[in-house]
Design an enzyme around this catalytic site. Structure first.
Site, PDB file in Angstrom:
ATOM      1  N   ASN A  11      16.936   1.247 -24.381  1.00  0.00           N
ATOM      2  CA  ASN A  11      17.434   2.351 -23.995  1.00  0.00           C
ATOM      3  C   ASN A  11      17.589   2.552 -22.395  1.00  0.00           C
ATOM      4  O   ASN A  11      16.665   2.609 -21.625  1.00  0.00           O
ATOM      5  CB  ASN A  11      16.392   3.497 -24.309  1.00  0.00           C
ATOM      6  CG  ASN A  11      16.594   4.861 -23.767  1.00  0.00           C
ATOM      7  OD1 ASN A  11      18.077   5.209 -23.273  1.00  0.00           O
ATOM      8  ND2 ASN A  11      15.997   5.866 -23.976  1.00  0.00           N
ATOM      9  N   LYS A  13      18.932   4.672 -20.330  1.00  0.00           N
ATOM     10  CA  LYS A  13      18.865   5.970 -19.960  1.00  0.00           C
ATOM     11  C   LYS A  13      19.863   6.330 -18.976  1.00  0.00           C
ATOM     12  O   LYS A  13      20.954   5.711 -19.137  1.00  0.00           O
ATOM     13  CB  LYS A  13      17.388   6.097 -19.265  1.00  0.00           C
ATOM     14  CG  LYS A  13      16.412   5.844 -20.175  1.00  0.00           C
ATOM     15  CD  LYS A  13      14.827   6.148 -19.854  1.00  0.00           C
ATOM     16  CE  LYS A  13      13.910   6.004 -20.964  1.00  0.00           C
ATOM     17  NZ  LYS A  13      12.554   6.237 -20.491  1.00  0.00           N
ATOM     18  N   HIS A  97      14.805  12.164 -28.178  1.00  0.00           N
ATOM     19  CA  HIS A  97      13.683  11.628 -27.128  1.00  0.00           C
ATOM     20  C   HIS A  97      12.959  12.349 -26.413  1.00  0.00           C
ATOM     21  O   HIS A  97      13.537  13.622 -25.955  1.00  0.00           O
ATOM     22  CB  HIS A  97      14.804  10.638 -26.110  1.00  0.00           C
ATOM     23  CG  HIS A  97      14.014   9.535 -25.203  1.00  0.00           C
ATOM     24  ND1 HIS A  97      13.259  10.268 -24.065  1.00  0.00           N
ATOM     25  CD2 HIS A  97      13.703   8.156 -25.262  1.00  0.00           C
ATOM     26  CE1 HIS A  97      12.561   9.005 -23.585  1.00  0.00           C
ATOM     27  NE2 HIS A  97      12.868   7.982 -24.206  1.00  0.00           N
ATOM     28  N   GLU A  99      12.572  12.812 -23.247  1.00  0.00           N
ATOM     29  CA  GLU A  99      12.864  13.419 -22.191  1.00  0.00           C
ATOM     30  C   GLU A  99      13.923  14.615 -22.631  1.00  0.00           C
ATOM     31  O   GLU A  99      14.177  15.319 -22.009  1.00  0.00           O
ATOM     32  CB  GLU A  99      13.802  12.195 -21.348  1.00  0.00           C
ATOM     33  CG  GLU A  99      12.752  11.474 -20.672  1.00  0.00           C
ATOM     34  CD  GLU A  99      13.136   9.935 -20.438  1.00  0.00           C
ATOM     35  OE1 GLU A  99      14.280   9.634 -20.605  1.00  0.00           O
ATOM     36  OE2 GLU A  99      12.190   9.106 -20.447  1.00  0.00           O
ATOM     37  N   GLU A 169       6.740   7.191 -29.491  1.00  0.00           N
ATOM     38  CA  GLU A 169       6.777   7.012 -28.077  1.00  0.00           C
ATOM     39  C   GLU A 169       5.947   7.954 -27.387  1.00  0.00           C
ATOM     40  O   GLU A 169       6.049   8.828 -27.434  1.00  0.00           O
ATOM     41  CB  GLU A 169       8.122   7.265 -27.379  1.00  0.00           C
ATOM     42  CG  GLU A 169       9.201   6.159 -27.789  1.00  0.00           C
ATOM     43  CD  GLU A 169      10.372   6.198 -26.669  1.00  0.00           C
ATOM     44  OE1 GLU A 169      10.778   4.920 -26.557  1.00  0.00           O
ATOM     45  OE2 GLU A 169      10.966   7.076 -26.375  1.00  0.00           O
ATOM     46  N   GLY A 175       7.385   4.793 -19.008  1.00  0.00           N
ATOM     47  CA  GLY A 175       7.691   4.903 -17.568  1.00  0.00           C
ATOM     48  C   GLY A 175       6.435   4.957 -16.585  1.00  0.00           C
ATOM     49  O   GLY A 175       6.726   5.019 -15.334  1.00  0.00           O
ATOM     50  N   SER A 215       6.466   1.825 -21.981  1.00  0.00           N
ATOM     51  CA  SER A 215       5.991   0.498 -20.952  1.00  0.00           C
ATOM     52  C   SER A 215       5.806  -0.750 -21.670  1.00  0.00           C
ATOM     53  O   SER A 215       5.077  -1.457 -21.551  1.00  0.00           O
ATOM     54  CB  SER A 215       4.684   1.058 -20.212  1.00  0.00           C
ATOM     55  OG  SER A 215       4.888   2.239 -19.468  1.00  0.00           O
TER      56      SER A 215
HETATM   57  P1  13P Z   1       9.673   2.737 -20.638  1.00  0.00           P
HETATM   58  O1  13P Z   1       9.990   1.342 -21.324  1.00  0.00           O
HETATM   59  O2  13P Z   1      10.503   2.684 -19.397  1.00  0.00           O
HETATM   60  O3  13P Z   1       8.588   3.024 -20.737  1.00  0.00           O
HETATM   61  O4  13P Z   1      10.475   3.734 -21.541  1.00  0.00           O
HETATM   62  C1  13P Z   1      10.636   3.771 -23.142  1.00  0.00           C
HETATM   63  C2  13P Z   1      11.270   4.719 -23.503  1.00  0.00           C
HETATM   64  O5  13P Z   1      11.474   5.902 -23.143  1.00  0.00           O
HETATM   65  C3  13P Z   1      12.328   4.354 -24.256  1.00  0.00           C
HETATM   66  O6  13P Z   1      13.191   5.144 -24.988  1.00  0.00           O
END
Ligand code: 13P
Length: 256
Positions: A11, A13, A97, A99, A169, A175, A215
């Site tokens: 992803n 983003k 997601h 976010e 997640e 992150g 992560s």
């Molecule tokens: P990270 O791997 O940067 O923690 O992000 C995970 C994520 O949100 C994947 O959709």
């Protein structure tokens, strides 16, 4: 026992212009585009889909989007629909997601409409679920995951279920560099598998890939991917560089 093929999805983003997306897409295609052991999906931003699609053409790497609107067309300024993604040769779409839930106010009901629209348009939904730190600390992790999973999947049929991908997640691990322990992750993955069994029956639930996200990187992936119900990863930060991403694919191949 059903052997589920592992799946590693990147992803990206809101990162990479089309020009910046080209080289990593090419590197991923060269490094893991012919291997059949692990399913690989990359999800660039909408604006890079047309650049990445031809690079993946003729390889086994699939193209995914990071979101979509449930309607096929209409007055929804700024939105992208499933048929539009299909026209870009996308086969997968990340939905719900955290976010999107937290910054854009997406509800379980809205995410559910997207899941149904994805199936209707032959796109494979990657439904994301997961608890915040406050929810984990208050002991409501499983309840939160249950609500998001059940509401997100309302109206999905037993026949459609095997095409579903779920990503667990934990929001506090995204992150942040704080990865869930293998026990924490496996517990929730097994719980999701039980929920899927109740919803769709044992045979279909055993076919659903449940990815871990938060992560995940080459250093911590082997342990996570060795867990019984962890069928791959949804990778953020470590998917932005082709080296760490392809290393994760190779790790998943070794863990199968
Ligand atoms: P990270 O791997 O940067 O923690 O992000 C995970 C994520 O949100 C994947 O959709």
């Amino acid at each position: 026992m059903i052997l589920r093929k592992k799946l590693i999805a990147g992803n990206w983003k809101m990162n990479k212009t089309p020009a910046e997306a080209l080289a990593p897409a090419q590197e991923i295609a060269v490094a893991v585009g012919k291997q059949p052991d692990v399913d690989v999906v990359i999800c660039p931003p909408f604006t890079a889909l047309t650049t990445v699609a031809p690079v993946l053409d003729g390889t086994l790497v699939k193209l995914g989007a990071q979101n979509m609107h449930p309607e096929a067309s209409g007055a929804f300024t700024g939105e992208i629909s499933a048929p539009m993604l299909r026209a870009f040769f996308a086969t997968h779409v990340i939905l719900g997601h955290s976010e999107r839930r937290s910054y854009f106010g997406e509800t379980d009901a809205f995410i559910n409409q997207k899941v149904l629209a994805a199936f209707k348009n032959q796109l494979r939904p990657i439904l994301c679920v997961g608890e915040t730190l406050a929810e984990r600390e208050s002991g409501s992790t499983l309840k939160v995951v249950q609500t998001q999973t059940e509401k997100g999947l309302e109206g999905v049929s037993k026949d459609q279920a095997p095409g579903l991908i779920v990503a667990y997640e934990p929001v506090w691990a995204i992150g942040t560099g704080k990865v869930a322990t293998t026990e924490q992750a496996q517990e929730v993955h097994a719980f999701i598998r039980d929920l899927l069994t109740k919803l769709f029956g044992e045979a279909a639930a055993q076919k659903v890939r449940i990815l871990y996200g938060g992560s995940m990187k080459p250093a911590n992936a082997p342990e996570l991917l060795a867990q019984k119900d962890i069928d791959g990863g949804l990778i953020g930060g470590a998917s932005l560089e082709s080296r760490s991403f392809t290393e994760l694919v190779k790790t998943a191949a070794a863990a199968k």
